[in-house]
Design a protein around this motif. Structure first.
Motif, PDB file in Angstrom:
ATOM      1  N   ILE A  68       0.835  -1.210   0.000  1.00 36.35           N
ATOM      2  CA  ILE A  68       0.000   0.000   0.000  1.00 36.35           C
ATOM      3  C   ILE A  68       0.866   1.255   0.000  1.00 36.35           C
ATOM      4  O   ILE A  68       0.618   2.207  -0.765  1.00 36.35           O
ATOM      5  CB  ILE A  68      -0.954  -0.009   1.205  1.00 36.35           C
ATOM      6  CG1 ILE A  68      -1.990  -1.132   1.044  1.00 36.35           C
ATOM      7  CG2 ILE A  68      -1.648   1.343   1.359  1.00 36.35           C
ATOM      8  CD1 ILE A  68      -2.875  -1.328   2.248  1.00 36.35           C
ATOM      9  N   ALA A 105      -2.248   1.359  -4.983  1.00 32.99           N
ATOM     10  CA  ALA A 105      -2.343   0.972  -3.581  1.00 32.99           C
ATOM     11  C   ALA A 105      -3.203  -0.288  -3.414  1.00 32.99           C
ATOM     12  O   ALA A 105      -2.891  -1.169  -2.607  1.00 32.99           O
ATOM     13  CB  ALA A 105      -2.922   2.116  -2.748  1.00 32.99           C
ATOM     14  N   GLY A 109      -1.907  -3.774  -1.966  1.00 21.72           N
ATOM     15  CA  GLY A 109      -2.556  -4.354  -0.793  1.00 21.72           C
ATOM     16  C   GLY A 109      -3.022  -5.774  -1.030  1.00 21.72           C
ATOM     17  O   GLY A 109      -2.825  -6.660  -0.195  1.00 21.72           O
TER      18      GLY A 109
END
Length: 266
Positions: A68, A105, A109
């Motif tokens: 992230i 991101a 993640g």
């Protein structure tokens, strides 16, 4: 095997030094990709997609948090200050680079979460290969990397559970395994601190210990099984035979010889 362990440790549990090198490498990749995107004319061309590579690498090595953070950083590097077209100095719409940042991101993640699951599975698999099922008793295959010489006075003592068939039939494997854990704990509590307890399988335990008095040690270990163990609220006696062998070179050979001695001692 040692080389394989080194590779897996580098991938799944890198040292602090290795982590530093990885972080610097990822940052250099991001900087290089940012420069490439600018030099080739701006964000409008396909080169911006190369930024997924360092984002995924960060997720692989630093889990979802690293993915992230790397995704946000990548989005900012290709964000408000990167033109759509360098030659005409056309800047991006904020919605475009914000959306790209969120996508970076998100990908970081998701990859990081899957990598974390893979790491947990890997550690669990290693434990299952190295320990008796559902216990913390190491298996004797851990001795394959241990060396010894006659001067070390290292001995392998094999403890055969003679009534393990009857106990597993009557109590079940799970309850019987709990008895083995109790037996391992008792041995650890009453033997020397340098004694190591292993399991060959559910039919017996193996003790590696340094001693000049093998027969006395074998008798002492056998005496530790004279008192019963507890399965639920039921006292259970483990009937054992004990055999020993010097550990001079090969652990496999020493365990084999000790097992034969234990069988003859019945």
């Amino acid at each position: 095997m040692k080389k394989q362990n080194t590779i897996t440790n580098w991938l799944f549990e890198p040292s602090n030094f290795t982590k530093t090198i990885i972080v610097l490498t990822i940052l250099m990749m991001m900087a290089g990709i940012t420069a490439l995107v600018y030099i080739t004319g701006g964000i409008q061309y396909v080169y911006a997609h190369s930024m997924y590579v360092p984002v995924i690498l960060a997720a692989l090595f630093f889990s979802y948090k690293g993915g992230i953070v790397a995704g946000i950083l990548a989005g900012l590097m290709l964000g408000p200050f990167m033109p759509v077209n360098v030659a005409e100095n056309i800047m991006q719409n904020p919605l475009n680079w914000i959306y790209r940042t969120l996508t970076f991101a998100f990908v970081g993640g998701v990859v990081g979460v899957f990598n974390r699951w893979m790491l947990l599975y890997y550690k669990q698999s290693l434990k299952q290969l190295a320990h008796l099922k559902d216990t913390d008793i190491p298996l004797t295959n851990q001795l394959n990397t241990v060396s010894s010489t006659p001067e070390d006075n290292t001995t392998i003592i094999y403890i055969r559970i003679k009534n393990f068939d009857d106990l597993t039939d009557f109590l079940g494997t799970n309850v019987y395994t709990e008895l083995l854990v109790q037996a391992s704990d008792r041995l650890s509590n009453f033997l020397d601190k340098d004694a190591k307890i292993y399991a060959k399988d559910i039919s017996g335990l193996v003790v590696m210990i340094k001693t000049n008095a093998l027969l006395n040690r074998m008798e002492y270990i056998k005496s530790l099984f004279s008192n019963s163990f507890v399965a639920g609220k039921i006292p259970v006696l483990l009937e054992v035979s004990v055999g020993g062998s010097p550990f001079n070179d090969s652990a496999v050979e020493a365990i084999y010889q000790a097992n034969i001695a234990a069988r003859f001692a019945e």
